[in-house]
Write an enzyme that holds these catalytic residues in place. Structure first.
Site, PDB file in Angstrom:
ATOM      1  N   HIS A 201      81.073  -3.369 -11.290  1.00  0.00           N
ATOM      2  CA  HIS A 201      80.713  -1.867 -10.995  1.00  0.00           C
ATOM      3  C   HIS A 201      80.075  -1.572 -12.549  1.00  0.00           C
ATOM      4  O   HIS A 201      80.354  -0.367 -12.441  1.00  0.00           O
ATOM      5  CB  HIS A 201      81.936  -1.103 -10.369  1.00  0.00           C
ATOM      6  CG  HIS A 201      81.475  -0.076  -9.413  1.00  0.00           C
ATOM      7  ND1 HIS A 201      80.160   0.812  -9.701  1.00  0.00           N
ATOM      8  CD2 HIS A 201      81.653   0.378  -8.349  1.00  0.00           C
ATOM      9  CE1 HIS A 201      79.854   1.516  -8.673  1.00  0.00           C
ATOM     10  NE2 HIS A 201      80.742   1.177  -7.772  1.00  0.00           N
TER      11      HIS A 201
ATOM     12  N   ARG B 162      83.204  -0.568   1.206  1.00  0.00           N
ATOM     13  CA  ARG B 162      84.182  -0.011   2.431  1.00  0.00           C
ATOM     14  C   ARG B 162      84.351  -0.842   3.456  1.00  0.00           C
ATOM     15  O   ARG B 162      83.970  -1.500   3.706  1.00  0.00           O
ATOM     16  CB  ARG B 162      83.303   1.256   2.722  1.00  0.00           C
ATOM     17  CG  ARG B 162      83.122   2.405   1.813  1.00  0.00           C
ATOM     18  CD  ARG B 162      82.176   3.427   2.359  1.00  0.00           C
ATOM     19  NE  ARG B 162      82.036   4.471   1.336  1.00  0.00           N
ATOM     20  CZ  ARG B 162      81.187   4.501   0.207  1.00  0.00           C
ATOM     21  NH1 ARG B 162      80.467   3.547   0.069  1.00  0.00           N
ATOM     22  NH2 ARG B 162      81.214   5.380  -0.556  1.00  0.00           N
TER      23      ARG B 162
ATOM     24  N   ASP C 100      72.427   4.091  -1.911  1.00  0.00           N
ATOM     25  CA  ASP C 100      73.634   3.789  -1.979  1.00  0.00           C
ATOM     26  C   ASP C 100      74.089   2.792  -0.681  1.00  0.00           C
ATOM     27  O   ASP C 100      74.787   3.005   0.278  1.00  0.00           O
ATOM     28  CB  ASP C 100      74.831   4.888  -2.028  1.00  0.00           C
ATOM     29  CG  ASP C 100      76.285   4.645  -2.235  1.00  0.00           C
ATOM     30  OD1 ASP C 100      76.569   3.287  -2.246  1.00  0.00           O
ATOM     31  OD2 ASP C 100      76.994   5.385  -2.191  1.00  0.00           O
TER      32      ASP C 100
ATOM     33  N   GLU D 120      75.735  -4.066  -7.538  1.00  0.00           N
ATOM     34  CA  GLU D 120      76.864  -4.647  -7.082  1.00  0.00           C
ATOM     35  C   GLU D 120      76.808  -5.722  -6.263  1.00  0.00           C
ATOM     36  O   GLU D 120      76.321  -5.655  -5.020  1.00  0.00           O
ATOM     37  CB  GLU D 120      77.924  -3.827  -6.522  1.00  0.00           C
ATOM     38  CG  GLU D 120      78.247  -2.606  -7.373  1.00  0.00           C
ATOM     39  CD  GLU D 120      78.723  -1.310  -6.658  1.00  0.00           C
ATOM     40  OE1 GLU D 120      79.634  -1.321  -6.015  1.00  0.00           O
ATOM     41  OE2 GLU D 120      77.593  -0.355  -6.351  1.00  0.00           O
TER      42      GLU D 120
ATOM     43  N   HIS E 149      86.832   0.093  -2.310  1.00  0.00           N
ATOM     44  CA  HIS E 149      86.961  -0.534  -3.481  1.00  0.00           C
ATOM     45  C   HIS E 149      88.415  -1.082  -3.718  1.00  0.00           C
ATOM     46  O   HIS E 149      88.855  -0.990  -4.790  1.00  0.00           O
ATOM     47  CB  HIS E 149      86.402   0.439  -4.685  1.00  0.00           C
ATOM     48  CG  HIS E 149      84.993   0.367  -4.656  1.00  0.00           C
ATOM     49  ND1 HIS E 149      84.058  -0.560  -4.216  1.00  0.00           N
ATOM     50  CD2 HIS E 149      84.188   1.296  -5.278  1.00  0.00           C
ATOM     51  CE1 HIS E 149      82.762  -0.148  -4.462  1.00  0.00           C
ATOM     52  NE2 HIS E 149      82.707   0.772  -5.063  1.00  0.00           N
TER      53      HIS E 149
HETATM   54  C1  GLA Z   1      79.981   2.273  -4.557  1.00  0.00           C
HETATM   55  C2  GLA Z   1      79.716   3.112  -3.537  1.00  0.00           C
HETATM   56  C3  GLA Z   1      79.341   4.565  -3.754  1.00  0.00           C
HETATM   57  C4  GLA Z   1      80.294   5.160  -5.019  1.00  0.00           C
HETATM   58  C5  GLA Z   1      80.450   4.251  -5.977  1.00  0.00           C
HETATM   59  C6  GLA Z   1      81.740   4.625  -6.802  1.00  0.00           C
HETATM   60  O1  GLA Z   1      78.612   1.878  -5.296  1.00  0.00           O
HETATM   61  O2  GLA Z   1      78.968   2.380  -2.552  1.00  0.00           O
HETATM   62  O3  GLA Z   1      79.328   5.155  -2.449  1.00  0.00           O
HETATM   63  O4  GLA Z   1      81.565   5.082  -3.979  1.00  0.00           O
HETATM   64  O5  GLA Z   1      80.890   2.877  -5.532  1.00  0.00           O
HETATM   65  O6  GLA Z   1      81.518   6.273  -6.970  1.00  0.00           O
END
Ligand code: GLA
Length: 377
Positions: free
Chosen positions: A208, A112, A278, A342, A137
């Site tokens: 990803h 982000r 996350d 990631e 992304h």
């Molecule tokens: C990343 C983001 C998550 C989500 C995934 C895709 O990992 O950090 O919040 O958006 O991608 O769904």
């Protein structure tokens, strides 16, 4: 010639032919080049190809030119049986619907950017807000939704390239990106990223893939170790606050292996914001080379995945937004049925001067490497 010498001649001719063809009766046949099939067209009519990379031990990775997606990755379990450890779909159509980004190359900026804006050399760039108030992304049509040009380098290695034009998704500069996937005989999927630009810009490339080392069920019993003393806590919109927080005494402490499920439901503000894990971990690094970032073990199949990277950060995402609506390869992608690791620079770095920089200048080359190494216990 008597019967037995004719037989000897036939056998030696066969042996010679096999030697010339480079095969032996004991070893699995390795294709002379990575195999390629066409995999349909994008809605705009661009042809998409699917490549198969095979290593000498029979492991196999399928990669398509749309999004540079790792469509399948088959590696052995403890009994030697090959299993597909990544989430994906059976055909191109599956990947054309709104994204969970299964297996894709993410760019120009992975994760982000707060408020969908950043400034560079005094100029403000306004990006698409495709994730609440934020940019995620690479925007509406990031690198995951582009057709890459492919150049097979060997039966085990594929080079993909993509030119992201100046102004695409509102980013400055023509960015020429190359991603090379190599499936080594040590059961490693090695990903090498590079990029150059003709105007100062920001870059953060990642992959990803959604892993499930058992190839079925949820991932809550997988054991995870992350080589990080700190992580970057986020606000409600999952934008880092800027603080590098110690993992000690929190559910984010994976310095000793823990199962994913052990603490994921704790009433911890950060877990509530992420609806699970996350977050970006600040990897403990000793230098600039390839270093171990994480290790995941599935006690059931015996499969182990180690993540090595040159990157400073790791986004560990536990498939919290999967809700069972997506299906593919005979599986239903329910919540927490897969996890992502990631490797990256930290989210929102363009707005966080204290984070490691993501600016790329003309004349410089962006270069990172990540390895997903598979073995068994
Ligand atoms: C990343 C983001 C998550 C989500 C995934 C895709 O990992 O950090 O919040 O958006 O991608 O769904």
């Amino acid at each position: 010639m008597d019967k037995s010498s004719a037989r000897t001649l036939r056998i030696s001719t066969l042996a010679l032919a096999m030697a010339l063809l480079g095969c032996s009766s004991r070893e699995p046949a390795v294709p002379a080049a990575s195999t390629k099939i066409s995999w349909g067209n994008t809605p705009e009519g661009q042809p998409v190809e699917l490549y198969t990379l095979t290593n000498a031990k029979g492991s196999e990775a399928r990669i398509m030119t749309y999004g540079g997606v790792v469509v399948s990755l088959k590696v052995p379990d403890r009994s030697g049986a090959l299993g597909d450890v990544v989430a994906g779909f059976d055909n191109l159509e599956g990947y054309l619907t709104p994204p969970p980004y299964f297996g894709a190359i993410i760019g120009r900026y992975g994760n982000r950017i707060g408020g969908g804006r950043f400034s560079l050399r005094g100029k403000e760039y306004m990006l698409a807000k495709n994730n609440g108030a934020n940019h995620l992304h690479g925007g509406m049509r990031g690198f995951d939704k582009r057709v890459w040009s492919a150049k097979p380098l060997s039966p085990q290695s594929l080079e993909l390239s993509y030119l992201s034009k100046d102004g695409e998704e509102a980013y400055p500069g023509n960015l020429s990106a190359t991603v090379t996937y190599t499936l080594t005989d040590a059961h490693e999927l090695r990903i090498e990223y590079s990029a150059t630009t003709d105007k100062e810009t920001v870059v953060n490339l990642t992959n990803h893939s959604y892993f499930n080392l058992a190839g079925e069920g949820d991932i809550l019993g997988h054991q995870v170790m992350i080589q990080a003393d700190r992580f970057t806590p986020v606000d409600k919109g999952l934008i880092p606050t800027g603080v590098l927080k110690s993992v000690a005494g929190t559910p984010f402490d994976f310095r000793m292996a823990k199962t994913i499920g052990e603490r994921i439901e704790q009433k911890d503000e950060q877990l509530i914001f992420g609806q699970g894990y996350d977050h970006n971990w600040v990897l403990n690094r000793t230098g600039s080379g390839l270093e171990t970032a994480a290790k995941v073990t599935d006690p059931k199949s015996g499969r182990v995945m180690e993540v090595l990277t040159t990157e400073p950060g790791l986004q560990f995402y536990t498939g919290n937004f999967l809700d069972g609506t997506l299906q593919g390869k005979g599986r239903v992608y329910t919540r927490r049925s897969a996890f992502c690791m990631e490797t990256q620079h930290f989210p929102d770095s363009p707005n966080k001067p204290a984070f490691p920089p993501t600016v790329l200048k003309p004349g410089d080359t962006y270069r990172t490497t990540t390895v997903y190494r598979f073995s068994t216990i």
